[in-house]
Scaffold this active site. Structure first.
Site, PDB file in Angstrom:
ATOM      1  N   PRO A   1       2.119   0.283  -1.201  1.00 22.55           N
ATOM      2  CA  PRO A   1       0.674   0.068  -1.158  1.00 22.55           C
ATOM      3  C   PRO A   1       0.075  -0.745  -2.427  1.00 22.55           C
ATOM      4  O   PRO A   1       0.411  -0.361  -3.579  1.00 22.55           O
ATOM      5  CB  PRO A   1       0.141   1.544  -1.419  1.00 22.55           C
ATOM      6  CG  PRO A   1       0.909   2.298  -1.625  1.00 22.55           C
ATOM      7  CD  PRO A   1       2.366   1.533  -1.833  1.00 22.55           C
ATOM      8  N   GLU A   2      -0.726  -1.476  -2.055  1.00 20.94           N
ATOM      9  CA  GLU A   2      -1.674  -2.367  -3.275  1.00 20.94           C
ATOM     10  C   GLU A   2      -2.927  -1.866  -3.235  1.00 20.94           C
ATOM     11  O   GLU A   2      -3.152  -0.775  -2.364  1.00 20.94           O
ATOM     12  CB  GLU A   2      -1.250  -3.941  -2.800  1.00 20.94           C
ATOM     13  CG  GLU A   2       0.024  -4.169  -2.899  1.00 20.94           C
ATOM     14  CD  GLU A   2       0.402  -5.676  -2.478  1.00 20.94           C
ATOM     15  OE1 GLU A   2      -0.550  -6.717  -2.994  1.00 20.94           O
ATOM     16  OE2 GLU A   2       1.270  -6.305  -1.940  1.00 20.94           O
TER      17      GLU A   2
ATOM     18  N   HIS B   1      11.130  14.627   2.760  1.00 21.25           N
ATOM     19  CA  HIS B   1      10.330  13.834   1.863  1.00 21.25           C
ATOM     20  C   HIS B   1       9.076  14.382   1.677  1.00 21.25           C
ATOM     21  O   HIS B   1       8.085  13.607   1.272  1.00 21.25           O
ATOM     22  CB  HIS B   1      10.424  12.123   1.961  1.00 21.25           C
ATOM     23  CG  HIS B   1      11.747  11.689   2.194  1.00 21.25           C
ATOM     24  ND1 HIS B   1      12.652  12.094   1.195  1.00 21.25           N
ATOM     25  CD2 HIS B   1      12.508  10.999   2.916  1.00 21.25           C
ATOM     26  CE1 HIS B   1      13.941  11.410   1.848  1.00 21.25           C
ATOM     27  NE2 HIS B   1      13.717  11.015   2.953  1.00 21.25           N
TER      28      HIS B   1
ATOM     29  N   ARG C   1      11.217   7.274  -1.515  1.00 24.38           N
ATOM     30  CA  ARG C   1      11.876   6.608  -2.517  1.00 24.38           C
ATOM     31  C   ARG C   1      11.496   7.381  -3.861  1.00 24.38           C
ATOM     32  O   ARG C   1      12.202   7.103  -4.750  1.00 24.38           O
ATOM     33  CB  ARG C   1      11.550   5.109  -2.454  1.00 24.38           C
ATOM     34  CG  ARG C   1      12.452   4.528  -1.461  1.00 24.38           C
ATOM     35  CD  ARG C   1      11.819   3.057  -1.431  1.00 24.38           C
ATOM     36  NE  ARG C   1      12.627   2.185  -2.446  1.00 24.38           N
ATOM     37  CZ  ARG C   1      12.542   0.671  -2.720  1.00 24.38           C
ATOM     38  NH1 ARG C   1      11.526   0.153  -2.073  1.00 24.38           N
ATOM     39  NH2 ARG C   1      13.001   0.260  -3.737  1.00 24.38           N
TER      40      ARG C   1
END
Length: 282
Positions: free
Chosen positions: A2-3, A94, A113
């Site tokens: 995400p930006e 996760h 991640r």
DNA sequence: CTCCTGTCCTGCCGGC
DNA sequence: TGCCGGCAGGACAGGA
């Protein structure tokens, strides 16, 4: 992943679910993400009321009644999901952090991640905190202008693409929107950052704003309440103009009728992919 | 100071 | 089919 636009969209999706609500239970399913969860995170959150949510750079800020702020960064692969009261949900692989509200709403943080971060900081120490003190201007705020950007690019020998990823120069721009903004501004990504000034800098500022604003708009319009049917927030179909389009013809060249010659190239700059139009970006 | 490299971690995709 | 290398939208520390 995400930006700025994605983070903004996540916040807009979280806000109606969390604002004014009380945190009843917090579940930590591992000890750390990129950094360890603070030791008393669970105890400090439970019983707290959420006042409101804001964003700084790519950080989600959840303001609590006691003057603390719950800070969440999504890293590369972090996602947030809202589960309404009474809705069934089976925990997924996760799912690292689960916050249940008194009214039954749950918020799930999932991050394969684990490059994300979750921590607490007091309102008073926010600015001076390690991850915030060096941050540059918000690109959508009033403090961002061609003069400000030019000043921050001064003496920078790195490429303008690399400079845009530097959160000290301007925050919120990541690998995709850096390519997109430079394309829109007609600036070659390999250009030395310090050479971007004056009119070109004006154009770049405007392009960064445009690209980010349009992406936020796309996030809002393609999602109902910023939320998928499964509750996942902030990820939307958004077509990029050059990113991941190697070998295609960009819209400017197509419009110019250049016989649909492929103009979009991919290069690697400090280990990260950059896409640009070899014809229009000078 | 600036710049550059390595690193954290899992998942996925393409090539063999 | 399976295995393996490379790559992925972020950001930090540490060294030159």
């Amino acid at each position: 992943m995400p930006e700025l636009p994605e983070v903004e969209t996540v916040i807009r999706g979280l806000t109606p679910a969390l604002k004014g609500e009380e945190i009843a239970n917090v579940q930590l399913r591992r000890k750390s993400l990129r950094i360890p969860f603070p030791p008393n995170l669970k105890q400090n959150l439970e019983g707290q009321k959420i006042l409101h949510l804001t964003r700084r750079a790519k950080y989600i800020l959840i303001h609590l009644m006691d003057g603390n702020i719950l800070v969440i960064h999504l890293g590369m692969s972090g996602r947030m999901t809202v589960i309404s009261a009474g809705e069934n949900y089976t925990l997924q692989k996760h799912d690292h952090f689960i916050m249940s509200m008194k009214n039954g709403t749950r918020v799930i943080y999932n991050d394969p991640r684990r490059f994300g971060m979750i921590f607490l900081v007091s309102q008073d120490n926010l600015q001076s905190h390690k991850v915030f003190h060096h941050l540059g201007p918000e690109p959508l705020g009033n403090e961002f202008s061609a003069l400000v950007l030019a000043a921050r690019l001064r003496n920078k020998k790195v490429s303008i693409k690399q400079a845009l990823l530097d959160q000290r120069v301007v925050v919120g721009v990541g690998n995709i929107y850096a390519s997109e903004a430079l394309y829109l501004a007609g600036i070659n990504p390999t250009k030395r950052a310090e050479l971007i000034k004056g009119e070109r800098c004006e154009r770049l500022v405007k392009s960064i704003r445009d690209v980010l604003n349009r992406a936020i708009k796309a996030g809002g319009s393609t999602l109902k309440d910023y939320r998928h049917a499964d509750g996942e927030l902030g990820y939307f179909q958004h077509s990029f103009t050059v990113y991941d389009k190697e070998g295609e013809t960009c819209s400017k060249c197509r419009k110019a009728g250049s016989a649909a010659r492929p103009c979009i190239r991919k290069i690697v700059q400090s280990g990260r992919s950059t896409y640009y139009c070899a014809k229009t970006q000078k």
